[in-house]
Design a protein around this motif. Structure first.
Motif, PDB file in Angstrom:
ATOM      1  N   LYS A  37       0.857  -1.260   0.369  1.00  0.00           N
ATOM      2  CA  LYS A  37      -0.173   0.471  -0.154  1.00  0.00           C
ATOM      3  C   LYS A  37       0.539   1.502   0.113  1.00  0.00           C
ATOM      4  O   LYS A  37       1.678   1.081   1.046  1.00  0.00           O
ATOM      5  N   THR A  38       0.251   2.151  -0.365  1.00  0.00           N
ATOM      6  CA  THR A  38       1.230   3.918  -0.766  1.00  0.00           C
ATOM      7  C   THR A  38       0.425   4.755  -0.046  1.00  0.00           C
ATOM      8  O   THR A  38      -1.173   4.489  -0.260  1.00  0.00           O
ATOM      9  N   SER A  39       0.841   6.066   0.251  1.00  0.00           N
ATOM     10  CA  SER A  39       0.337   7.269   0.196  1.00  0.00           C
ATOM     11  C   SER A  39       0.324   8.380  -0.565  1.00  0.00           C
ATOM     12  O   SER A  39       1.175   8.395  -0.760  1.00  0.00           O
ATOM     13  N   THR A  40      -0.910   8.350  -1.113  1.00  0.00           N
ATOM     14  CA  THR A  40      -0.618   9.476  -2.483  1.00  0.00           C
ATOM     15  C   THR A  40      -1.110  10.131  -2.391  1.00  0.00           C
ATOM     16  O   THR A  40      -1.943  10.444  -2.302  1.00  0.00           O
ATOM     17  N   LEU A  41      -0.115  11.281  -3.102  1.00  0.00           N
ATOM     18  CA  LEU A  41      -0.622  12.711  -2.333  1.00  0.00           C
ATOM     19  C   LEU A  41      -1.103  13.332  -4.244  1.00  0.00           C
ATOM     20  O   LEU A  41      -2.280  14.295  -4.119  1.00  0.00           O
ATOM     21  N   ALA A  70       4.935   8.441   8.526  1.00  0.00           N
ATOM     22  CA  ALA A  70       3.265   8.500   8.265  1.00  0.00           C
ATOM     23  C   ALA A  70       3.292  10.108   8.461  1.00  0.00           C
ATOM     24  O   ALA A  70       2.974  10.825   7.461  1.00  0.00           O
ATOM     25  N   LEU A  71       3.884  10.465   8.974  1.00  0.00           N
ATOM     26  CA  LEU A  71       3.895  12.028   9.276  1.00  0.00           C
ATOM     27  C   LEU A  71       4.639  12.383   7.883  1.00  0.00           C
ATOM     28  O   LEU A  71       4.342  13.816   7.641  1.00  0.00           O
ATOM     29  N   MET A  72       5.328  11.710   7.652  1.00  0.00           N
ATOM     30  CA  MET A  72       6.204  12.221   6.242  1.00  0.00           C
ATOM     31  C   MET A  72       4.916  12.912   5.185  1.00  0.00           C
ATOM     32  O   MET A  72       5.643  13.520   4.987  1.00  0.00           O
ATOM     33  N   THR A  73       4.840  11.981   5.200  1.00  0.00           N
ATOM     34  CA  THR A  73       3.307  11.419   3.525  1.00  0.00           C
ATOM     35  C   THR A  73       2.371  12.753   4.192  1.00  0.00           C
ATOM     36  O   THR A  73       2.387  13.667   3.455  1.00  0.00           O
ATOM     37  N   GLN A  74       2.440  14.262   5.650  1.00  0.00           N
ATOM     38  CA  GLN A  74       1.451  14.798   5.663  1.00  0.00           C
ATOM     39  C   GLN A  74       2.055  16.281   5.583  1.00  0.00           C
ATOM     40  O   GLN A  74       1.960  16.821   5.338  1.00  0.00           O
ATOM     41  N   ARG A  75       3.195  15.409   5.454  1.00  0.00           N
ATOM     42  CA  ARG A  75       4.829  17.281   5.928  1.00  0.00           C
ATOM     43  C   ARG A  75       4.612  16.972   4.069  1.00  0.00           C
ATOM     44  O   ARG A  75       4.351  18.510   3.211  1.00  0.00           O
ATOM     45  N   GLN A  77       2.634  16.326   2.057  1.00  0.00           N
ATOM     46  CA  GLN A  77       1.454  17.395   1.094  1.00  0.00           C
ATOM     47  C   GLN A  77       1.144  18.770   1.741  1.00  0.00           C
ATOM     48  O   GLN A  77       0.716  19.725   0.897  1.00  0.00           O
ATOM     49  N   GLY A  78       1.607  19.079   3.112  1.00  0.00           N
ATOM     50  CA  GLY A  78       1.660  20.285   3.537  1.00  0.00           C
ATOM     51  C   GLY A  78       2.472  21.490   2.940  1.00  0.00           C
ATOM     52  O   GLY A  78       1.846  22.758   2.566  1.00  0.00           O
ATOM     53  N   GLN A  79       3.610  20.994   2.252  1.00  0.00           N
ATOM     54  CA  GLN A  79       4.233  22.138   1.436  1.00  0.00           C
ATOM     55  C   GLN A  79       4.247  21.306   0.192  1.00  0.00           C
ATOM     56  O   GLN A  79       5.064  21.501  -0.873  1.00  0.00           O
ATOM     57  N   GLN A  80       3.335  20.746   0.165  1.00  0.00           N
ATOM     58  CA  GLN A  80       3.001  21.091  -1.564  1.00  0.00           C
ATOM     59  C   GLN A  80       4.062  20.292  -2.317  1.00  0.00           C
ATOM     60  O   GLN A  80       4.233  20.396  -3.762  1.00  0.00           O
ATOM     61  N   LEU A  81       5.026  19.162  -1.844  1.00  0.00           N
ATOM     62  CA  LEU A  81       5.817  18.148  -2.553  1.00  0.00           C
ATOM     63  C   LEU A  81       4.583  16.684  -2.986  1.00  0.00           C
ATOM     64  O   LEU A  81       4.325  15.752  -2.174  1.00  0.00           O
ATOM     65  N   PRO A  82       4.253  16.356  -4.046  1.00  0.00           N
ATOM     66  CA  PRO A  82       3.973  15.129  -4.783  1.00  0.00           C
ATOM     67  C   PRO A  82       4.399  14.376  -4.501  1.00  0.00           C
ATOM     68  O   PRO A  82       6.073  14.628  -5.015  1.00  0.00           O
ATOM     69  N   ALA A  83       4.505  13.889  -4.349  1.00  0.00           N
ATOM     70  CA  ALA A  83       5.063  11.949  -3.800  1.00  0.00           C
ATOM     71  C   ALA A  83       4.302  10.950  -2.770  1.00  0.00           C
ATOM     72  O   ALA A  83       3.407  11.210  -2.520  1.00  0.00           O
ATOM     73  N   ASP A  84       4.246   9.854  -3.452  1.00  0.00           N
ATOM     74  CA  ASP A  84       4.011   8.907  -2.761  1.00  0.00           C
ATOM     75  C   ASP A  84       5.009   7.967  -1.872  1.00  0.00           C
ATOM     76  O   ASP A  84       6.357   7.967  -2.515  1.00  0.00           O
ATOM     77  N   VAL A  85       4.452   7.670  -0.649  1.00  0.00           N
ATOM     78  CA  VAL A  85       4.978   7.755   0.824  1.00  0.00           C
ATOM     79  C   VAL A  85       5.405   5.575   0.605  1.00  0.00           C
ATOM     80  O   VAL A  85       4.181   5.528   1.140  1.00  0.00           O
ATOM     81  N   VAL A  86       5.785   4.791   0.499  1.00  0.00           N
ATOM     82  CA  VAL A  86       6.352   3.329   0.297  1.00  0.00           C
ATOM     83  C   VAL A  86       6.557   3.118   1.568  1.00  0.00           C
ATOM     84  O   VAL A  86       8.148   2.988   2.214  1.00  0.00           O
ATOM     85  N   ASN A  87       5.907   2.503   2.841  1.00  0.00           N
ATOM     86  CA  ASN A  87       6.592   2.243   3.995  1.00  0.00           C
ATOM     87  C   ASN A  87       6.611   0.739   4.338  1.00  0.00           C
ATOM     88  O   ASN A  87       5.935  -0.611   4.441  1.00  0.00           O
ATOM     89  N   ALA A  88       8.063   0.132   3.810  1.00  0.00           N
ATOM     90  CA  ALA A  88       8.570  -1.336   3.834  1.00  0.00           C
ATOM     91  C   ALA A  88       9.303  -1.702   5.110  1.00  0.00           C
ATOM     92  O   ALA A  88       9.972  -2.946   4.545  1.00  0.00           O
ATOM     93  N   SER A  89       9.148  -1.292   6.614  1.00  0.00           N
ATOM     94  CA  SER A  89       9.444  -1.542   7.342  1.00  0.00           C
ATOM     95  C   SER A  89       8.917  -2.663   8.097  1.00  0.00           C
ATOM     96  O   SER A  89       7.618  -3.051   8.039  1.00  0.00           O
ATOM     97  N   ILE A  90       9.982  -3.595   8.593  1.00  0.00           N
ATOM     98  CA  ILE A  90       9.211  -5.087   9.776  1.00  0.00           C
ATOM     99  C   ILE A  90      10.048  -4.344  10.843  1.00  0.00           C
ATOM    100  O   ILE A  90      10.800  -3.983  10.704  1.00  0.00           O
ATOM    101  N   SER A  91       9.146  -4.460  11.959  1.00  0.00           N
ATOM    102  CA  SER A  91       9.504  -4.647  13.018  1.00  0.00           C
ATOM    103  C   SER A  91      10.698  -5.804  13.279  1.00  0.00           C
ATOM    104  O   SER A  91      10.558  -7.310  12.724  1.00  0.00           O
ATOM    105  N   GLY A  92      11.944  -5.036  13.834  1.00  0.00           N
ATOM    106  CA  GLY A  92      12.761  -6.758  14.314  1.00  0.00           C
ATOM    107  C   GLY A  92      13.552  -6.878  12.791  1.00  0.00           C
ATOM    108  O   GLY A  92      14.976  -7.984  13.180  1.00  0.00           O
ATOM    109  N   LEU A 216       9.397  14.190  15.397  1.00  0.00           N
ATOM    110  CA  LEU A 216      11.274  15.147  16.336  1.00  0.00           C
ATOM    111  C   LEU A 216      12.660  13.692  14.964  1.00  0.00           C
ATOM    112  O   LEU A 216      13.254  13.868  14.535  1.00  0.00           O
ATOM    113  N   MET A 217      11.591  12.719  15.472  1.00  0.00           N
ATOM    114  CA  MET A 217      12.538  12.098  14.550  1.00  0.00           C
ATOM    115  C   MET A 217      11.943  12.140  12.723  1.00  0.00           C
ATOM    116  O   MET A 217      13.192  12.238  12.714  1.00  0.00           O
ATOM    117  N   LEU A 218      10.967  12.590  12.689  1.00  0.00           N
ATOM    118  CA  LEU A 218      10.807  12.767  10.932  1.00  0.00           C
ATOM    119  C   LEU A 218      11.780  14.131  10.975  1.00  0.00           C
ATOM    120  O   LEU A 218      12.269  14.172   9.909  1.00  0.00           O
TER     121      LEU A 218
END
Length: 229
Positions: A37-41, A70-75, A77-92, A216-218
């Motif tokens: 799944k991706t977050s599409t702007l 997820a916060l990066m996707t919001q940022r 969008q807020g800065q009007q930078l069209p981008a898709d974000v794919v989070n392929a992170s896995i715990s461990g 802060l991490m973002l």
């Protein structure tokens, strides 16, 4: 040693006794965002950012949508930078796991930007640092070969593995970044782990940050990623 360094060391000493147990206990559960799944702007956005990480990027222990990715996707969008974000992170996940998964992810998502946040679990399991560096190097090379701009995210660990290992682990990210000429976020948890009240910014395991730490991490990632966009 300055005050932020002392606070960071205090936090690391405080959590070192439980780090290995918790890290190994975290299941390799694929978050919803990593299941293709991706977050599409905007449709047909020219940028696609692939984040390859572990529990710090997979929203472990957090409500969905509150982690730094997820916060990066919001940022964006807020800065009007069209981008898709794919989070392929896995715990461990480890660098070995990331290196083995990355080729298929690159082929599937064809990212323009790749953010690599892996390595912490390697250290907590005492894996050889030369193997960690080789895996990081392989992931950076694969991303560049696929045409993506690569950002490497560094991590630090408590000193329970020994001073030399701890120091060399931190230096491994810098070594790979310099060799491959890619930007480096020195420490994902800067501004979190070195706070005077650091223990109040982490979950009960004293390892995974609370939701309030993720902006802060973002910020730490954004400082390097924004110029790349």
């Amino acid at each position: 040693m300055n005050q932020p360094q002392l606070r960071r060391r205090e936090w690391m000493l405080h959590c070192s006794a439980s780090l290995l147990t918790v890290s190994l206990a975290v299941p390799l559960a694929l978050p919803a965002a990593a299941q293709g799944k991706t977050s599409t702007l905007q449709a047909g956005a020219p940028r696609r950012i692939l984040v390859l990480g572990d529990s710090l990027s997979a929203e472990y222990g957090l409500a969905r949508g509150s982690g730094w990715v997820a916060l990066m996707t919001q940022r964006l969008q807020g800065q009007q930078l069209p981008a898709d974000v794919v989070n392929a992170s896995i715990s461990g996940d480890t660098t070995s796991g990331g290196a083995s998964r990355l080729p298929a992810l690159l082929q599937q998502h064809k990212p323009t930007h790749l953010v690599i946040e892996l390595g912490g679990n390697d250290a907590l399991r005492g894996l050889p640092l030369n193997m960690t560096r080789e895996n990081l190097r392989a992931m950076v090379k694969a991303g560049k070969a696929a045409g993506a701009k690569v950002l490497l995210v560094g991590m630090q660990i408590p000193p329970n593995m020994g001073a030399s290992y701890t120091r060399d682990f931190e230096a491994s990210f810098k070594t790979v970044a310099q060799e491959e000429k890619v930007p480096l976020v020195p420490f994902l948890l800067a501004g979190v782990a070195d706070r005077p009240d650091a223990v109040e910014w982490f979950q009960s395991d004293r390892i995974h940050p609370l939701a309030k730490a993720h902006p802060l991490m973002l910020d730490n990632v954004w400082k390097l990623l924004r110029p790349m966009l």
